[in-house]
Scaffold this motif. Structure first.
Motif, PDB file in Angstrom:
ATOM      1  N   UNK A   8       0.830  -1.199   0.000  1.00  0.00           N
ATOM      2  CA  UNK A   8       0.000   0.000   0.000  1.00  0.00           C
ATOM      3  C   UNK A   8       0.870   1.255   0.000  1.00  0.00           C
ATOM      4  N   UNK A   9       0.287   2.358  -0.464  1.00  0.00           N
ATOM      5  CA  UNK A   9       1.005   3.639  -0.504  1.00  0.00           C
ATOM      6  C   UNK A   9       1.404   4.099   0.897  1.00  0.00           C
ATOM      7  N   UNK A  10       0.541   3.848   1.864  1.00  0.00           N
ATOM      8  CA  UNK A  10       0.841   4.246   3.236  1.00  0.00           C
ATOM      9  C   UNK A  10       2.081   3.506   3.760  1.00  0.00           C
ATOM     10  N   UNK A  11       2.185   2.214   3.447  1.00  0.00           N
ATOM     11  CA  UNK A  11       3.341   1.430   3.881  1.00  0.00           C
ATOM     12  C   UNK A  11       4.614   1.888   3.177  1.00  0.00           C
ATOM     13  N   UNK A  13       5.250   4.948   2.082  1.00  0.00           N
ATOM     14  CA  UNK A  13       5.639   6.221   2.703  1.00  0.00           C
ATOM     15  C   UNK A  13       6.272   5.999   4.066  1.00  0.00           C
ATOM     16  N   UNK A  14       5.751   5.037   4.840  1.00  0.00           N
ATOM     17  CA  UNK A  14       6.335   4.738   6.149  1.00  0.00           C
ATOM     18  C   UNK A  14       7.762   4.222   5.996  1.00  0.00           C
ATOM     19  N   UNK A  15       7.981   3.349   5.026  1.00  0.00           N
ATOM     20  CA  UNK A  15       9.318   2.810   4.805  1.00  0.00           C
ATOM     21  C   UNK A  15      10.280   3.901   4.337  1.00  0.00           C
ATOM     22  N   UNK A  16       9.824   4.747   3.442  1.00  0.00           N
ATOM     23  CA  UNK A  16      10.687   5.823   2.942  1.00  0.00           C
ATOM     24  C   UNK A  16      11.065   6.791   4.057  1.00  0.00           C
ATOM     25  N   UNK A  17      10.113   7.127   4.907  1.00  0.00           N
ATOM     26  CA  UNK A  17      10.425   8.064   5.984  1.00  0.00           C
ATOM     27  C   UNK A  17      11.301   7.418   7.049  1.00  0.00           C
ATOM     28  N   UNK A  18      11.226   6.097   7.184  1.00  0.00           N
ATOM     29  CA  UNK A  18      12.019   5.410   8.199  1.00  0.00           C
ATOM     30  C   UNK A  18      13.497   5.395   7.835  1.00  0.00           C
ATOM     31  N   UNK A  19      13.810   5.283   6.549  1.00  0.00           N
ATOM     32  CA  UNK A  19      15.211   5.172   6.171  1.00  0.00           C
ATOM     33  C   UNK A  19      15.880   6.528   6.002  1.00  0.00           C
ATOM     34  N   UNK A  20      15.129   7.613   5.984  1.00  0.00           N
ATOM     35  CA  UNK A  20      15.751   8.926   5.845  1.00  0.00           C
ATOM     36  C   UNK A  20      16.424   9.331   7.142  1.00  0.00           C
ATOM     37  N   UNK A  21      17.552  10.002   6.989  1.00  0.00           N
ATOM     38  CA  UNK A  21      18.326  10.413   8.161  1.00  0.00           C
ATOM     39  C   UNK A  21      17.549  11.436   8.981  1.00  0.00           C
ATOM     40  N   UNK A  22      17.589  11.287  10.281  1.00  0.00           N
ATOM     41  CA  UNK A  22      16.945  12.233  11.172  1.00  0.00           C
ATOM     42  C   UNK A  22      15.487  11.943  11.463  1.00  0.00           C
ATOM     43  N   UNK A  23      14.886  10.939  10.832  1.00  0.00           N
ATOM     44  CA  UNK A  23      13.474  10.650  11.060  1.00  0.00           C
ATOM     45  C   UNK A  23      13.254   9.508  12.048  1.00  0.00           C
ATOM     46  N   UNK A  24      14.309   8.808  12.404  1.00  0.00           N
ATOM     47  CA  UNK A  24      14.153   7.705  13.344  1.00  0.00           C
ATOM     48  C   UNK A  24      14.253   8.228  14.775  1.00  0.00           C
TER      49      UNK A  24
END
Length: 139
Positions: A8-11, A13-24
């Motif tokens: 799904x698109x929501x999943x 987006x969650x994965x993309x935001x998780x791997x970006x620096x500073x978002x964890x």
């Protein structure tokens, strides 16, 4: 592509935001969640401290030999590591801003990224024709 392999698109987006620096979420025991300046400071602190102890060991001095000057030197090197980490973070932020700006100016060049579910391998991979020396013909 089969619906069972689609995400799904929501999943996505969650994965993309998780791997970006500073978002964890920052965790003290997990250095992979630390910001770049703190990573740089920790690495240079550890290396300089171990280097000072090994230098004392090599010269057959006690571990507390010249502790005040070495503490000042370790603190200075740690500050340089923090500055190097901050410089690295600034570099990555600038690079990402330049790429995002280019993508906004030229969206037609990035249409193939909109298909998030991907293509089958038959459309991605080029055909492979083996060219082996034992099959060559000499006329």
């Amino acid at each position: 592509m089969a619906d069972s392999t689609r995400v799904s698109e929501k999943e996505i987006e969650r994965r993309e935001s998780y791997i970006r620096a500073g978002n964890r979420e920052r965790k003290l025991i997990d250095p992979f969640t630390w910001a770049y300046p703190w990573k740089g400071a920790a690495v240079t602190f550890g290396i300089s401290l171990v280097g000072a102890l090994l230098h004392n060991r090599w010269n057959k001095k006690p571990y507390y030999f010249a502790i005040i000057p070495r503490s000042i030197l370790v603190a200075a090197v740690t500050g340089l590591g923090y500055a190097a980490g901050a410089l690295r973070e600034r570099h990555y932020q600038t690079r990402d801003a330049v790429i995002e700006h280019y993508m906004q100016l030229h969206p037609q060049d990035f249409d193939h990224f909109n298909d998030r579910n991907g293509r089958p391998f038959s459309q991605v991979l080029l055909p492979w024709y083996p060219r082996r020396t034992q099959y060559t013909k000499y006329d």
